[in-house]
Motif scaffolding. Structure first.
Motif, mmCIF file in Angstrom:
data_model
loop_
_atom_site.group_PDB
_atom_site.id
_atom_site.type_symbol
_atom_site.label_atom_id
_atom_site.label_comp_id
_atom_site.label_asym_id
_atom_site.label_seq_id
_atom_site.Cartn_x
_atom_site.Cartn_y
_atom_site.Cartn_z
ATOM 1 N N MET A 240 0.819 -1.214 0.000
ATOM 2 C CA MET A 240 0.000 0.000 0.000
ATOM 3 C C MET A 240 0.859 1.274 0.000
ATOM 4 O O MET A 240 0.753 2.104 -0.886
ATOM 5 C CB MET A 240 -0.942 0.022 1.217
ATOM 6 N N VAL A 241 1.722 1.403 1.003
ATOM 7 C CA VAL A 241 2.398 2.681 1.202
ATOM 8 C C VAL A 241 3.498 2.905 0.161
ATOM 9 O O VAL A 241 3.505 3.916 -0.547
ATOM 10 C CB VAL A 241 2.974 2.781 2.638
ATOM 11 N N SER A 242 4.417 1.964 0.057
ATOM 12 C CA SER A 242 5.549 2.148 -0.850
ATOM 13 C C SER A 242 5.090 2.236 -2.309
ATOM 14 O O SER A 242 5.428 3.178 -3.035
ATOM 15 C CB SER A 242 6.544 1.001 -0.657
ATOM 16 N N LEU A 243 4.284 1.277 -2.725
ATOM 17 C CA LEU A 243 3.776 1.272 -4.102
ATOM 18 C C LEU A 243 2.925 2.508 -4.384
ATOM 19 O O LEU A 243 3.095 3.181 -5.407
ATOM 20 C CB LEU A 243 2.952 0.000 -4.342
ATOM 21 N N GLY A 244 2.035 2.821 -3.447
ATOM 22 C CA GLY A 244 1.112 3.937 -3.663
ATOM 23 C C GLY A 244 1.825 5.272 -3.744
ATOM 24 O O GLY A 244 1.554 6.089 -4.632
ATOM 25 N N ILE A 245 2.751 5.507 -2.811
ATOM 26 C CA ILE A 245 3.432 6.796 -2.799
ATOM 27 C C ILE A 245 4.310 6.949 -4.045
ATOM 28 O O ILE A 245 4.291 7.991 -4.708
ATOM 29 C CB ILE A 245 4.255 6.959 -1.501
ATOM 30 N N ALA A 246 5.049 5.910 -4.380
ATOM 31 C CA ALA A 246 5.926 5.990 -5.562
ATOM 32 C C ALA A 246 5.099 6.240 -6.822
ATOM 33 O O ALA A 246 5.443 7.084 -7.659
ATOM 34 C CB ALA A 246 6.737 4.707 -5.695
ATOM 35 N N THR A 247 3.981 5.527 -6.947
ATOM 36 C CA THR A 247 3.148 5.695 -8.139
ATOM 37 C C THR A 247 2.536 7.096 -8.181
ATOM 38 O O THR A 247 2.455 7.709 -9.247
ATOM 39 C CB THR A 247 2.041 4.623 -8.156
ATOM 40 N N GLY A 248 2.152 7.601 -6.999
ATOM 41 C CA GLY A 248 1.596 8.956 -6.942
ATOM 42 C C GLY A 248 2.598 9.993 -7.426
ATOM 43 O O GLY A 248 2.249 10.905 -8.184
ATOM 44 N N PHE A 249 3.839 9.840 -7.006
ATOM 45 C CA PHE A 249 4.844 10.804 -7.452
ATOM 46 C C PHE A 249 5.155 10.629 -8.936
ATOM 47 O O PHE A 249 5.366 11.610 -9.647
ATOM 48 C CB PHE A 249 6.111 10.710 -6.598
ATOM 49 N N GLU A 250 5.167 9.404 -9.408
ATOM 50 C CA GLU A 250 5.385 9.187 -10.847
ATOM 51 C C GLU A 250 4.280 9.863 -11.662
ATOM 52 O O GLU A 250 4.534 10.433 -12.722
ATOM 53 C CB GLU A 250 5.415 7.691 -11.165
ATOM 54 N N ARG A 251 3.081 9.806 -11.133
ATOM 55 C CA ARG A 251 1.978 10.490 -11.815
ATOM 56 C C ARG A 251 2.206 12.001 -11.774
ATOM 57 O O ARG A 251 2.077 12.694 -12.771
ATOM 58 C CB ARG A 251 0.653 10.123 -11.144
ATOM 59 N N GLY A 252 2.601 12.498 -10.584
ATOM 60 C CA GLY A 252 2.834 13.931 -10.431
ATOM 61 C C GLY A 252 3.968 14.451 -11.306
ATOM 62 O O GLY A 252 3.902 15.562 -11.838
ATOM 63 N N ALA B 246 0.538 11.985 2.326
ATOM 64 C CA ALA B 246 0.014 12.199 3.666
ATOM 65 C C ALA B 246 -1.069 11.180 4.000
ATOM 66 O O ALA B 246 -1.070 10.585 5.085
ATOM 67 C CB ALA B 246 -0.542 13.623 3.787
ATOM 68 N N VAL B 247 -1.997 10.954 3.071
ATOM 69 C CA VAL B 247 -3.102 10.038 3.333
ATOM 70 C C VAL B 247 -2.591 8.608 3.508
ATOM 71 O O VAL B 247 -3.001 7.885 4.424
ATOM 72 C CB VAL B 247 -4.151 10.109 2.198
ATOM 73 N N ALA B 248 -1.657 8.184 2.641
ATOM 74 C CA ALA B 248 -1.124 6.819 2.724
ATOM 75 C C ALA B 248 -0.423 6.605 4.068
ATOM 76 O O ALA B 248 -0.585 5.571 4.706
ATOM 77 C CB ALA B 248 -0.177 6.551 1.556
ATOM 78 N N ASN B 249 0.352 7.612 4.496
ATOM 79 C CA ASN B 249 1.046 7.473 5.773
ATOM 80 C C ASN B 249 0.069 7.488 6.943
ATOM 81 O O ASN B 249 0.241 6.749 7.914
ATOM 82 C CB ASN B 249 2.084 8.594 5.942
ATOM 83 N N GLY B 250 -0.972 8.324 6.854
ATOM 84 C CA GLY B 250 -1.986 8.373 7.907
ATOM 85 C C GLY B 250 -2.705 7.039 8.025
ATOM 86 O O GLY B 250 -2.885 6.496 9.128
ATOM 87 N N LEU B 251 -3.081 6.504 6.875
ATOM 88 C CA LEU B 251 -3.786 5.226 6.841
ATOM 89 C C LEU B 251 -2.900 4.116 7.415
ATOM 90 O O LEU B 251 -3.363 3.241 8.159
ATOM 91 C CB LEU B 251 -4.142 4.923 5.382
ATOM 92 N N TYR B 252 -1.620 4.194 7.068
ATOM 93 C CA TYR B 252 -0.648 3.227 7.570
ATOM 94 C C TYR B 252 -0.647 3.232 9.095
ATOM 95 O O TYR B 252 -0.698 2.175 9.740
ATOM 96 C CB TYR B 252 0.728 3.601 7.011
#
Lengths: 250, 325
Positions: free
Chosen positions: A67-79, A172-178
């Motif tokens: 969730m966290v590693s994959l999600g954050i990396a993909t979010g930044f790749e999108r950004g 922020a959301v991914a880390n909060g959820l974590y």
């Protein structure tokens, strides 16, 4: 095939190069395992706390990576416009997604390769040491199936967030959820020790289902409860679907 | 300045009546565009003119509201998988993994294609061999642009789309990019670029298509554009503040001072006019430093995007018809 393997190599290289990712996926689970098995601050209700914490941190490790590693990396790749740029190459979405899944699995294998020996070093005995080889094999298969379902569920959740939120907000959301799922997901605090209302809510979330499953298969030697299978399967079906429907590539 | 017009007559981009909308906003409004193999076309226009929306429709990123698009004979959306290996794309900014250096990211992209260009040769072509291992995020703006360009070329594309390729690039880098574009065209690759810089359009493109509010307002070779209406006007540079009314009376045509020291005479360039002009200036002891028939590309451009609309039609022999609506 050449494109796929090159993408897997690049994704793995980038994942292992991110210091914060290694801290999250390996550092924190190992630290938790060492800390909580040595300092008995959490009432686990079992005779050997390590029997509770090894499955717990394995669950945490899966959630961190999928969730966290994959999600954050993909979010930044999108950004950064990387996903958009890849859209006009012959790579294609299926191979990109496939490469990300393989990378998640590789990282999870690294996590298991670190956490399980550390657990054994701390005196971990699956099923309290009273198991036959046959029951160990069954339990391992059950644990593997739980891990796969959880990886799909958490991976879908991470991608669903990454696909709609701005990169920084997604972080922020991914880390909060974590943090919430760490505390309410039966990973370091048994769900049974939570207040009744919170416990009931926690049981329908994927985190508690994952740790319940691993606790059963690897810890106390029981079978994975049906409830955990149902909850995990439902999340594993739902989150990738939501991600697929809502993901914006740019 | 491009040496010559393209010789191949094969259309690699054929776009007719393209309309792109974002909600109520019409970004591209019935735009026609034709590009042949070996041709460099610059889409020139102010920010928000619809250049990027046009290019991204051709690349398959946007679904047009209406219109017909063929790139290499294919539909960018319906034939996406067949088309992607054959085009090269340089996005307006970014699009590269921040932690990967030029060599690593070029190797990665080269694995996507069946017949990639040699990575080391590409690094040399865009002068990034010295920073080949420097992560993208630590490259200068110009280096990032050159890496984006190299990434557009790695698959040996037949058509290349360059969105603002020279933005933020220093003069030396610009020269390198111009050289790469000229070599591509010479090798028969069709190049569509966007820019809001007149100078770059004039230097790189065989043909310039000026767009405003999503429409083509003028197009032609830089020379054609500059000489559009050449029969009717003459411009010259002389000391500012001359009495234009008096000069106009002498010549028998309207004279205006477009900006201080730059004058325009609304009359055909005849030997008679040149002589009259010269003697009138001599009487006032004013030196003329530039005299030309027609207008600069800048004047054409400002005229076209300023919306005055006068004399901005397509040049002769131009591939685009009906640019005035």
């Amino acid at each position: 095939m050449r494109a796929f393997s090159a993408q897997v190599r690049a994704e793995t290289f980038m994942t292992l190069r991110r210091g914060e990712t290694l801290l999250l996926t390996v550092g924190i689970p190992v630290a938790f395992l060492l800390f909580f098995t040595t300092v008995h601050v959490v009432p686990t209700g079992v005779r050997h706390p390590v029997t509770f914490f090894v499955p717990g941190v394995l669950a945490l490790a899966i959630m961190s990576t999928a969730m966290v590693s994959l999600g954050i990396a993909t979010g930044f790749e999108r950004g950064y416009g990387v996903l958009k740029r890849l859209g006009s190459t012959p790579l294609g979405r299926p191979r990109l997604l496939g490469a990300k899944i393989v990378t998640v699995v590789l990282v999870e294998l690294v996590q298991a390769a670190v956490l399980v020996p550390v657990g054994y070093g701390l005196g971990f005995h699956p099923g309290g040491g009273s198991r036959t080889p046959g029951s160990i094999a069954t339990a391992s298969l059950e644990a593997l199936a739980v891990a796969v379902l959880a990886t799909v569920a958490f991976g879908g959740l991470g991608l669903a967030l990454a696909g709609v939120l701005r990169a920084e907000l997604n972080l922020a959301v991914a880390n909060g959820l974590y943090l919430v799922l760490l505390l309410a997901g039966g990973m370091v605090v048994p769900v049974g020790k939570l207040p009744a209302g919170l416990g009931a809510l926690a049981r329908v979330l994927p985190a508690a289902a994952l740790s319940d499953g691993l606790h059963a298969a690897l810890g106390n030697g029981a079978s994975v409860p049906l409830e955990a299978w149902v909850v995990l399967a439902a999340w594993a079906a739902a989150t990738p679907l939501v991600a697929a429907l809502t993901f914006r590539w740019e | 300045m491009p040496a010559e017009a393209p010789t191949a007559d094969h259309a690699v981009i054929d776009c007719a009546e393209l309309v792109v909308r974002y909600g109520p906003l019409t970004a591209v409004d019935r735009l026609d565009l034709l590009l042949r193999a070996g041709e460099v076309v610059a889409l020139l226009g102010p920010n928000g003119a619809g250049k990027t929306s046009t290019v991204e429709s051709l690349e398959g990123y946007r679904r047009p509201a209406s219109g017909r698009i063929r790139v290499l004979g294919l539909d960018p959306l319906a034939d996406h998988r067949a088309l992607m290996p054959r085009i090269g794309v340089m996005l307006q900014r970014g699009g590269v993994y921040p932690v990967l250096g030029p060599r690593r990211v070029l190797r990665l992209f080269s694995a996507y294609y069946d017949r990639p260009r040699d990575v080391e040769e590409l690094l040399e072509l865009v002068s990034l061999d010295a920073v080949a291992m420097t992560p993208w995020r630590r490259l200068s703006g110009g280096e990032q642009q050159r890496l984006s360009l190299a990434l557009a070329l790695v698959g040996q594309p037949e058509v290349v789309f360059l969105d603002e390729p020279t933005a933020g690039v220093d003069p030396e880098g610009r020269r390198a990019i111009r050289k790469v574009v000229a070599d591509l065209a010479a090798a028969g690759v069709g190049v569509l670029l966007t820019t809001h810089e007149l100078d770059e359009a004039e230097r790189m493109a065989h043909r310039v298509v000026i767009v405003r509010s999503g429409r083509v307002v003028a197009s032609g070779t830089p020379t054609e554009l500059a000489t559009t209406g050449a029969g009717e006007s003459v411009s010259f540079v002389a000391p500012p503040g001359l009495d234009v009314d008096d000069l106009g009376a002498r010549i028998g045509a309207a004279v205006s001072e477009a900006e201080p020291g730059r004058y325009r005479v609304d009359a055909p360039a005849t030997p008679q006019l040149t002589a009259t002009l010269a003697s009138w200036l001599a009487e006032r002891d004013a030196t003329m430093t530039d005299l030309r028939s027609g207008r600069t590309l800048e004047e054409v451009y400002l005229d076209a995007v300023g919306g005055t609309g006068a004399g901005t039609g397509a040049g002769p022999g131009d591939g685009i018809a009906g640019t005035e609506r």
